[in-house]
Design a protein around this motif. Structure first.
Motif, PDB file in Angstrom:
ATOM      1  N   PRO A 114       0.830  -1.211   0.000  1.00  0.00           N
ATOM      2  CA  PRO A 114       0.000   0.000   0.000  1.00  0.00           C
ATOM      3  C   PRO A 114       0.863   1.260   0.000  1.00  0.00           C
ATOM      4  CG  PRO A 114       0.024  -1.015   2.184  1.00  0.00           C
ATOM      5  CD  PRO A 114       0.711  -1.975   1.256  1.00  0.00           C
ATOM      6  N   LEU A 115       0.226   2.391  -0.310  1.00  0.00           N
ATOM      7  CA  LEU A 115       0.963   3.650  -0.420  1.00  0.00           C
ATOM      8  C   LEU A 115       1.651   4.044   0.883  1.00  0.00           C
ATOM      9  CD1 LEU A 115      -1.422   5.870  -2.587  1.00  0.00           C
ATOM     10  CD2 LEU A 115       0.806   4.953  -3.229  1.00  0.00           C
ATOM     11  N   ASP A 116       1.068   3.674   2.031  1.00  0.00           N
ATOM     12  CA  ASP A 116       1.684   4.071   3.290  1.00  0.00           C
ATOM     13  C   ASP A 116       2.981   3.319   3.577  1.00  0.00           C
ATOM     14  OD1 ASP A 116       0.719   1.578   3.917  1.00  0.00           O
ATOM     15  OD2 ASP A 116      -0.841   2.276   5.291  1.00  0.00           O
ATOM     16  N   ALA A 117       3.343   2.367   2.705  1.00  0.00           N
ATOM     17  CA  ALA A 117       4.608   1.637   2.860  1.00  0.00           C
ATOM     18  C   ALA A 117       5.658   2.099   1.852  1.00  0.00           C
ATOM     19  CB  ALA A 117       4.357   0.140   2.712  1.00  0.00           C
ATOM     20  N   HIS A 118       5.419   3.258   1.215  1.00  0.00           N
ATOM     21  CA  HIS A 118       6.325   3.715   0.154  1.00  0.00           C
ATOM     22  C   HIS A 118       7.730   3.997   0.661  1.00  0.00           C
ATOM     23  CE1 HIS A 118       5.345   7.684   1.837  1.00  0.00           C
ATOM     24  NE2 HIS A 118       6.463   8.099   1.259  1.00  0.00           N
ATOM     25  N   ASN A 119       7.885   4.247   1.974  1.00  0.00           N
ATOM     26  CA  ASN A 119       9.208   4.518   2.527  1.00  0.00           C
ATOM     27  C   ASN A 119      10.123   3.291   2.459  1.00  0.00           C
ATOM     28  OD1 ASN A 119       7.368   3.439   4.505  1.00  0.00           O
ATOM     29  ND2 ASN A 119       8.939   3.739   6.055  1.00  0.00           N
ATOM     30  N   LYS A 120       9.554   2.103   2.232  1.00  0.00           N
ATOM     31  CA  LYS A 120      10.350   0.882   2.147  1.00  0.00           C
ATOM     32  C   LYS A 120      10.795   0.572   0.723  1.00  0.00           C
ATOM     33  CE  LYS A 120       8.008  -1.262   6.100  1.00  0.00           C
ATOM     34  NZ  LYS A 120       7.275  -2.458   6.586  1.00  0.00           N
ATOM     35  N   PHE A 121      10.207   1.282  -0.250  1.00  0.00           N
ATOM     36  CA  PHE A 121      10.482   0.958  -1.657  1.00  0.00           C
ATOM     37  C   PHE A 121      11.961   1.101  -2.004  1.00  0.00           C
ATOM     38  CE2 PHE A 121       6.040   1.613  -3.706  1.00  0.00           C
ATOM     39  CZ  PHE A 121       5.484   0.801  -2.729  1.00  0.00           C
ATOM     40  N   GLY A 122      12.605   2.163  -1.522  1.00  0.00           N
ATOM     41  CA  GLY A 122      14.007   2.404  -1.847  1.00  0.00           C
ATOM     42  C   GLY A 122      14.899   1.262  -1.395  1.00  0.00           C
ATOM     43  N   GLN A 123      14.693   0.811  -0.161  1.00  0.00           N
ATOM     44  CA  GLN A 123      15.494  -0.291   0.367  1.00  0.00           C
ATOM     45  C   GLN A 123      15.252  -1.576  -0.417  1.00  0.00           C
ATOM     46  OE1 GLN A 123      14.568  -1.270   4.422  1.00  0.00           O
ATOM     47  NE2 GLN A 123      15.904  -3.079   4.454  1.00  0.00           N
ATOM     48  N   ILE A 124      13.986  -1.844  -0.750  1.00  0.00           N
ATOM     49  CA  ILE A 124      13.632  -3.061  -1.500  1.00  0.00           C
ATOM     50  C   ILE A 124      14.326  -3.065  -2.857  1.00  0.00           C
ATOM     51  CG2 ILE A 124      11.744  -4.262  -2.661  1.00  0.00           C
ATOM     52  CD1 ILE A 124       9.927  -3.263  -0.348  1.00  0.00           C
ATOM     53  N   ILE A 125      14.252  -1.934  -3.555  1.00  0.00           N
ATOM     54  CA  ILE A 125      14.837  -1.843  -4.903  1.00  0.00           C
ATOM     55  C   ILE A 125      16.355  -1.994  -4.833  1.00  0.00           C
ATOM     56  CG2 ILE A 125      15.206  -0.292  -6.866  1.00  0.00           C
ATOM     57  CD1 ILE A 125      12.384   0.850  -6.276  1.00  0.00           C
ATOM     58  N   ASN A 126      16.985  -1.385  -3.826  1.00  0.00           N
ATOM     59  CA  ASN A 126      18.440  -1.513  -3.671  1.00  0.00           C
ATOM     60  C   ASN A 126      18.852  -2.965  -3.453  1.00  0.00           C
ATOM     61  OD1 ASN A 126      18.976   1.206  -3.996  1.00  0.00           O
ATOM     62  ND2 ASN A 126      18.803   1.664  -1.801  1.00  0.00           N
ATOM     63  N   VAL A 127      18.108  -3.685  -2.596  1.00  0.00           N
ATOM     64  CA  VAL A 127      18.417  -5.091  -2.332  1.00  0.00           C
ATOM     65  C   VAL A 127      18.297  -5.919  -3.604  1.00  0.00           C
ATOM     66  CG1 VAL A 127      17.595  -7.173  -1.143  1.00  0.00           C
ATOM     67  CG2 VAL A 127      17.821  -5.027   0.123  1.00  0.00           C
ATOM     68  N   CYS A 128      17.221  -5.694  -4.359  1.00  0.00           N
ATOM     69  CA  CYS A 128      16.984  -6.460  -5.591  1.00  0.00           C
ATOM     70  C   CYS A 128      18.054  -6.176  -6.641  1.00  0.00           C
ATOM     71  CB  CYS A 128      15.587  -6.154  -6.149  1.00  0.00           C
ATOM     72  SG  CYS A 128      14.236  -6.775  -5.130  1.00  0.00           S
ATOM     73  N   GLU A 129      18.390  -4.895  -6.811  1.00  0.00           N
ATOM     74  CA  GLU A 129      19.365  -4.536  -7.839  1.00  0.00           C
ATOM     75  C   GLU A 129      20.762  -5.031  -7.483  1.00  0.00           C
ATOM     76  OE1 GLU A 129      18.975  -0.340  -8.515  1.00  0.00           O
ATOM     77  OE2 GLU A 129      17.340  -0.652  -9.962  1.00  0.00           O
ATOM     78  N   ARG A 130      21.054  -5.133  -6.207  1.00  0.00           N
ATOM     79  CA  ARG A 130      22.345  -5.651  -5.787  1.00  0.00           C
ATOM     80  C   ARG A 130      22.502  -7.121  -6.176  1.00  0.00           C
ATOM     81  NH1 ARG A 130      22.407  -3.670  -0.908  1.00  0.00           N
ATOM     82  NH2 ARG A 130      21.616  -5.513   0.169  1.00  0.00           N
ATOM     83  N   ASP A 131      21.370  -7.847  -6.222  1.00  0.00           N
ATOM     84  CA  ASP A 131      21.389  -9.264  -6.610  1.00  0.00           C
ATOM     85  C   ASP A 131      20.978  -9.474  -8.065  1.00  0.00           C
ATOM     86  OD1 ASP A 131      22.304 -10.302  -4.208  1.00  0.00           O
ATOM     87  OD2 ASP A 131      20.300 -10.399  -3.341  1.00  0.00           O
ATOM     88  N   GLY A 132      20.782  -8.393  -8.813  1.00  0.00           N
ATOM     89  CA  GLY A 132      20.439  -8.520 -10.227  1.00  0.00           C
ATOM     90  C   GLY A 132      19.033  -9.015 -10.479  1.00  0.00           C
ATOM     91  N   VAL A 133      18.117  -8.729  -9.561  1.00  0.00           N
ATOM     92  CA  VAL A 133      16.722  -9.174  -9.690  1.00  0.00           C
ATOM     93  C   VAL A 133      15.850  -7.999 -10.138  1.00  0.00           C
ATOM     94  CG1 VAL A 133      14.727 -10.132  -8.460  1.00  0.00           C
ATOM     95  CG2 VAL A 133      17.037 -10.933  -7.916  1.00  0.00           C
ATOM     96  N   LYS A 134      14.983  -8.236 -11.116  1.00  0.00           N
ATOM     97  CA  LYS A 134      14.080  -7.188 -11.591  1.00  0.00           C
ATOM     98  C   LYS A 134      13.060  -6.836 -10.517  1.00  0.00           C
ATOM     99  CE  LYS A 134      13.995  -7.992 -16.590  1.00  0.00           C
ATOM    100  NZ  LYS A 134      13.117  -8.390 -17.718  1.00  0.00           N
ATOM    101  N   THR A 135      12.733  -5.556 -10.447  1.00  0.00           N
ATOM    102  CA  THR A 135      11.718  -5.093  -9.503  1.00  0.00           C
ATOM    103  C   THR A 135      10.600  -4.402 -10.267  1.00  0.00           C
ATOM    104  OG1 THR A 135      13.524  -4.625  -7.964  1.00  0.00           O
ATOM    105  CG2 THR A 135      11.335  -3.825  -7.362  1.00  0.00           C
ATOM    106  N   LEU A 136       9.371  -4.829 -10.007  1.00  0.00           N
ATOM    107  CA  LEU A 136       8.212  -4.204 -10.630  1.00  0.00           C
ATOM    108  C   LEU A 136       7.249  -3.751  -9.542  1.00  0.00           C
ATOM    109  CD1 LEU A 136       9.041  -6.873 -12.569  1.00  0.00           C
ATOM    110  CD2 LEU A 136       7.363  -5.754 -14.021  1.00  0.00           C
ATOM    111  N   ILE A 137       6.688  -2.563  -9.707  1.00  0.00           N
ATOM    112  CA  ILE A 137       5.809  -1.983  -8.692  1.00  0.00           C
ATOM    113  C   ILE A 137       4.377  -1.938  -9.233  1.00  0.00           C
ATOM    114  CG2 ILE A 137       5.303   0.050  -7.286  1.00  0.00           C
ATOM    115  CD1 ILE A 137       8.265   0.805  -7.533  1.00  0.00           C
ATOM    116  N   ILE A 138       3.440  -2.485  -8.457  1.00  0.00           N
ATOM    117  CA  ILE A 138       2.017  -2.320  -8.776  1.00  0.00           C
ATOM    118  C   ILE A 138       1.528  -1.130  -7.960  1.00  0.00           C
ATOM    119  CG2 ILE A 138      -0.265  -3.368  -8.794  1.00  0.00           C
ATOM    120  CD1 ILE A 138       1.041  -6.095  -8.709  1.00  0.00           C
TER     121      ILE A 138
END
Length: 468
Positions: A219-243
């Motif tokens: 949900p939108l109220d969890a947007h503060n976690k998006f940056g950390q999630i994307i950084n973790v995924c990109e560090r491991d070469g995993v695609k990230t898609l946001i709904i």
């Protein structure tokens, strides 16, 4: 592993396409010059022709890479593939003709090139169809999978999971969910993959499991976690898609624009906003309408005489409708009503056994022959051959308040026929369903889609059981 294979598959497709082009070129040469079916002697040798086959193969493959023909099409349907085959071959043909002109190669048969292009489009389309059908069969058996992890076990995440289950032929498999507020699904939710932990467990899961894509369905109220999630995924070469949590407000194909470095989500991306698409559609409208009017001119004359003899009044009835950008115009129709009732028709629906209709008018309405003068509206630029049907101003004002997104239909020119009409939504049918189909057409317009609707109009016929 899947990510690495995508590049390998793209290169493999390019090589097989190149080989297929050479084979089709050779077959076309045999059909044209050696089969005896077409009495024509080649002015160049077979080796000379095959030299140009190699040139064309290189041009076609290079064009394919430029237009995205060799990108991953796991989420695309076959219509996209067919469109790209045509696009690659048309562009390739023009490039080849340009090269032939520069090198003054005037002895290459133009009729042979036309035969080759037609054969190539048919062959590549059939080959790609078989390939896509084979891939879907393989994926249904559990091979060539792409593994997905969903962050968020709420309504958004479950909705995406259900979509994956309903489209197993695309080859996606959900490993499970991560959620900060749930450890397991509610019993009444149904059969879902398990919740494997919290969002903080993402990094450990990526090291243990082969995950290709992470879907953020928070949900939108969890947007503060998006940056950390994307950084973790990109560090491991995993695609990230946001709904996006507000995706219900977005079109089926959202478009991202940019203003001074700031990304913008275009809530209503319309293919016909592009100049090249508008020019293509307008050019087709003019050519097609002129051709139709020339062919049906005897019928138009016959109907005009019949209308004049059937009842008093003008042959052509002009009715005000709302068109492109909410501008009003006068739509032409063969008159189907008695003149002493015309003052009612601006705000009154036509009903079954309507006393306002003339004897001939009932036939014209039932067969849609009263609509034929609208090809003149197309030539004037008021309408298009294909598009949402225009409505009278009185009803537009009424519907815009009662029906969500009703006014979206006025972003493009109205049409003589349309996607809603080809799905039986004509006359006395649901306005809400018509608008859904009109918006689908507006957001998914292609030239081939227009041709499909026109062909379907002729195949289904012009008789409308809902027209009175």
């Amino acid at each position: 592993m899947v990510r690495q294979n995508q590049t390998v598959f793209a290169q493999l497709y390019a090589v097989t396409d190149f080989i297929a082009i050479q084979a089709v070129f050779a077959i076309s040469y045999w059909l044209k010059f050696q089969s005896g079916w077409i009495p024509f002697e080649p002015s160049l040798s077979f080796k000379r022709y095959m030299l140009w086959a190699i040139v064309y193969g290189i041009v076609a493959v290079a064009t394919g890479f430029l237009v995205g023909f060799y990108t991953s099409k796991r989420r695309k349907n076959y219509a996209f593939e067919f469109y790209k085959v045509i696009q690659v071959n048309v562009i390739g043909l023009f490039v080849l003709l340009s090269i032939l002109f520069v090198y003054k190669e005037v002895d290459v048969s133009r009729s042979f090139l036309l035969l080759f292009i037609i054969n190539n489009i048919l062959a590549l389309s059939f080959y790609r169809y078989l390939l896509k059908a084979t891939q879907r069969g393989i994926r249904r058996k559990g091979y060539n999978k792409q593994f997905v992890l969903i962050l968020g076990a709420g309504t958004l995440g479950k909705r995406f999971y259900n979509s994956v289950i309903h489209h197993q032929e695309l080859g996606f498999e959900v490993l499970g969910f991560l959620d900060d507020h749930k450890t397991e699904h509610d019993a009444e939710d149904g059969n879902y993959k398990p919740i494997l932990g919290t969002i903080d467990d993402l990094e450990d899961l990526l090291k243990v499991h082969m995950i290709d894509e992470v879907i953020i369905a928070l949900p939108l109220d969890a947007h503060n976690k998006f940056g950390q999630i994307i950084n973790v995924c990109e560090r491991d070469g995993v695609k990230t898609l946001i709904i996006p949590d507000f995706f219900d407000f977005l079109p089926s194909k959202p478009f991202f624009d940019n203003f001074a470095g700031i990304p913008l989500i275009n809530v209503r991306d319309i293919p016909l906003d592009e100049v090249r698409n508008r020019l293509l559609k307008r050019a087709f409208d003019i050519v097609f309408s002129l051709a139709v009017l020339i062919v049906i001119s005897p019928l138009l004359l016959l109907i005009a005489v019949a209308v004049k003899l059937d009842s008093k009044g003008p042959i052509i009835y002009k009715q005000e409708r709302v068109g492109l950008n909410r501008r009003n115009f006068h739509m032409f129709k063969f008159r189907s009503m008695r003149t002493d009732f015309n003052h009612v028709s601006e705000t009154g629906w036509t009903v079954k056994d309507d006393p306002r209709l003339t004897g001939l008018g009932k036939l014209l309405r039932k067969t849609s022959l009263d609509e034929l003068p609208q090809f003149f509206n197309v030539l004037r630029g008021d309408m298009s051959v294909v598009g949402p049907r225009p409505e009278r101003p009185f009803y537009v004002e009424q519907f815009r308040e009662d029906i969500p997104k009703y006014m979206v239909k006025h972003h493009i020119r109205p049409g003589i026929t349309g996607w809603a009409q080809m799905n039986g939504l004509r006359g006395d049918t649901s306005i809400e369903e018509r608008i859904k189909h009109d918006i689908f057409y507006i957001e998914n317009w292609t030239f081939l889609f227009d041709l499909k609707i026109i062909l379907k109009t002729f195949v289904n016929g012009f008789v409308n059981k809902n027209a009175y």
